[in-house]
Design an enzyme around this catalytic site. Structure first.
Site, PDB file in Angstrom:
ATOM      1  N   VAL A  51       0.825  -1.205   0.000  1.00 20.61           N
ATOM      2  CA  VAL A  51       0.000   0.000   0.000  1.00 20.61           C
ATOM      3  C   VAL A  51       0.862   1.258   0.000  1.00 20.61           C
ATOM      4  O   VAL A  51       0.348   2.350  -0.178  1.00 20.61           O
ATOM      5  CB  VAL A  51      -0.948   0.043   1.221  1.00 20.61           C
ATOM      6  CG1 VAL A  51      -1.912  -1.120   1.164  1.00 20.61           C
ATOM      7  CG2 VAL A  51      -0.167   0.020   2.525  1.00 20.61           C
ATOM      8  N   ALA A  54       3.834   6.323  -1.816  1.00 17.44           N
ATOM      9  CA  ALA A  54       4.386   7.671  -1.746  1.00 17.44           C
ATOM     10  C   ALA A  54       5.762   7.597  -1.112  1.00 17.44           C
ATOM     11  O   ALA A  54       6.006   6.803  -0.213  1.00 17.44           O
ATOM     12  CB  ALA A  54       3.475   8.583  -0.928  1.00 17.44           C
ATOM     13  N   LYS A  82       6.127  14.395  -6.688  1.00 21.78           N
ATOM     14  CA  LYS A  82       5.555  14.740  -5.389  1.00 21.78           C
ATOM     15  C   LYS A  82       6.390  15.837  -4.734  1.00 21.78           C
ATOM     16  O   LYS A  82       7.602  15.700  -4.595  1.00 21.78           O
ATOM     17  CB  LYS A  82       5.522  13.497  -4.488  1.00 21.78           C
ATOM     18  CG  LYS A  82       5.096  13.773  -3.052  1.00 21.78           C
ATOM     19  CD  LYS A  82       5.224  12.521  -2.184  1.00 21.78           C
ATOM     20  CE  LYS A  82       4.947  12.827  -0.719  1.00 21.78           C
ATOM     21  NZ  LYS A  82       5.137  11.654   0.154  1.00 21.78           N
TER      22      LYS A  82
END
Length: 502
Positions: A51, A54, A82
């Site tokens: 999961v 980032a 990002k």
């Protein structure tokens, strides 16, 4: 002259794949591939958590060290850029701030910029610190480009990281590692054999009866901690009294426009929700504490707050925040989730993998496994976990929310003395004293402290060296530099398409 090689490590066995296993394999093959044989054992029947999508800027260092081409990496992993993480509803419901990767403003005369900004608001100015942030302005205008430095000024450029598909990254590094000579073996481990004389791991046995021997074993078996925990019995420090969330519901959703160059973290009544934009989809999850919220309620909140249609059904994960009492014991080193778990609030999971494997390479042992090397590794790894832990606790502790039992608990819970000292120091005069092993820079602590509502009582006296007029001119110039620079940047989606998708 005969060279005695009997003291050297000859075979390293990595147990478990996923991001942790294949980062370990790639790094070890890069630096030690001509010194040791490396074999990775994984089973397709055992899933990975997968999961974490980032990252933080340190990943660029890993990719560069491995010699990866950034465009190819981004194509293979469906990555986007990002610039930071937006935290909404953390300090108070309705509040929002962006924890960016770069410094805010321009430091002046060896004093951090925020001290001059503090002086201005203490004199009545109504500005936000983020008005002077290149990263904040670019992020909210959905702009991005590679920028090392801003013109002929002393302002740094855009520090960035990535959102990517962690499963695709593992596959990408598997190909890299196998090309570098790493042997992959498919199989499920059913037994671990120890040496009777010293309790070191001798071999692992697979379901098909195959036995794999090694001099050193890397445990990348995730939460199961098959080697370091189940076999060697190394205990686990439970930090759930400081970081009470213990569950996460995760689901992908369809991609939406605009393609934001930042992660979203939105606090709910008993936890928080992440939103991570990739090229082909958006990653979503709801981290929560099951003592304050049921799984059904958590999933409902998650699905009700998606920006687009879901892809598949949500899955629920359980975890206990904390770390191993030792990360290296005898001839076994734990990497990744087998070492510990810190919720993905600040995208630190993959960094800890690369940091730990880097520390291991720096302290790579001989076959006698010196206790001094092992002790130093455990000290370094433990200190880094502890410092990240404090930074995460800050987000929960420093809240004004009283709308749920969860947030009332967080507001009033005792915290480590190390964090309380940092908070007190900043609340007095905006000072940050950073530990050498702290992953987070001064600007990170400043942004989260201020973003969560700690407004220092005083500014540093050194900020008074300039006149009021000079202060006003300095702040205006910084703001102009930020605005003029961002106005020239392309849209994030356009730059992404031009840079790595064509």
């Amino acid at each position: 002259m005969t060279v005695d090689n009997s003291h050297k490590i000859k075979r390293v066995v990595i147990v478990g794949g996923g991001t942790a296993g294949w980062i370990s394999a790639a790094a070890l093959s890069k630096f030690l591939g001509n010194v040791v044989d490396i074999e990775l054992v994984e089973s397709a029947s055992i899933g990975t958590v997968g999961v974490g999508e980032a990252t933080i800027p340190q990943l660029i260092r890993l990719n560069t060290t491995l010699g990866l081409d950034e465009c190819e990496f981004m194509r293979e992993t469906k990555a986007t850029f990002k610039l930071g993480i937006e935290f909404s509803n953390w300090g108070k419901v309705g509040d929002s701030y962006l924890h960016t990767f770069g410094d805010v403003g321009i430091n002046l005369s060896n004093l951090h910029f925020h001290q001059y900004w503090l002086r201005s608001i203490q004199q009545g100015a109504k500005t936000s610190l983020w008005d002077y942030s290149l990263h904040n302005t670019a992020a909210y205008q959905q702009r991005f480009a590679h920028l090392q430095k801003v013109g002929n000024t002393s302002m740094g450029g855009l520090a960035y990281a990535f959102h990517f598909d962690a499963g695709l990254y593992a596959k990408y590094l598997r190909k890299y590692s196998e090309n570098a000579g790493v042997k992959r073996t498919e199989g499920k481990v059913v037994d671990v054999q120890l040496r009777p004389d010293n309790g070191f791991i001798r071999s692992i046995k697979l379901e098909n009866g195959q036995e794999i021997h090694g001099d050193m074993f890397i445990d990348c078996t995730g939460f199961r901690a098959l080697l370091i925990g189940n076999t060697l019995g190394i205990g686990y420090e439970n930090w759930s009294h400081w970081l009470p969330c213990n569950s996460a519901a995760a689901v992908a959703s369809e991609s939406t426009e605009p393609l934001l160059p930042y992660t979203k973290s939105t606090a709910h009544s008993s936890g928080w929700q992440w939103r991570i934009p990739l090229q082909h989809r958006t990653g979503n999850g709801h981290v929560y504490c099951d003592q304050f919220m049921s799984d059904d309620e958590a999933i409902k909140i998650l699905l009700n707050n998606l920006d687009a249609g879901k892809i598949g059904d949500p899955r629920v994960l359980r975890f206990v925040t904390g770390r191993r009492e030792k990360f290296w014991h005898k001839n076994c080193v734990s990497i990744g989730l087998s070492s510990g778990f810190l919720e993905p609030l600040e995208s630190t999971s993959i960094h800890l993998i690369q940091s730990n494997i880097s520390q291991l390479i720096g302290l790579f042992p001989h076959r006698d496994f010196s206790p001094v090397d092992i002790s130093e590794y455990n000290r370094q790894a433990g200190e880094e976990y502890d410092l990240i832990r404090d930074f995460l606790i800050l987000h929960y502790k420093q809240t004004q929310r009283t709308d749920s039992d969860f947030w009332k608990y967080c507001r009033t819970m005792p915290i480590p003395d190390s964090l309380q000292h940092k908070m007190d120091l900043f609340a007095e005069s905006g000072r940050i004293v950073r530990e050498p092993k702290d992953l987070f820079r001064d600007s990170s602590w400043v942004q989260v402290m201020l973003g969560q509502g700690i407004i220092p009582k005083y500014h540093h006296p050194l900020a008074d060296r300039i006149t009021d007029e000079q202060l006003k001119e300095f702040l205006a110039n910084v703001k102009n530099i930020v605005d003029n620079t961002v106005n020239k940047l392309p849209a994030h989606s356009d730059y992404l398409n031009q840079y790595c998708l064509t």
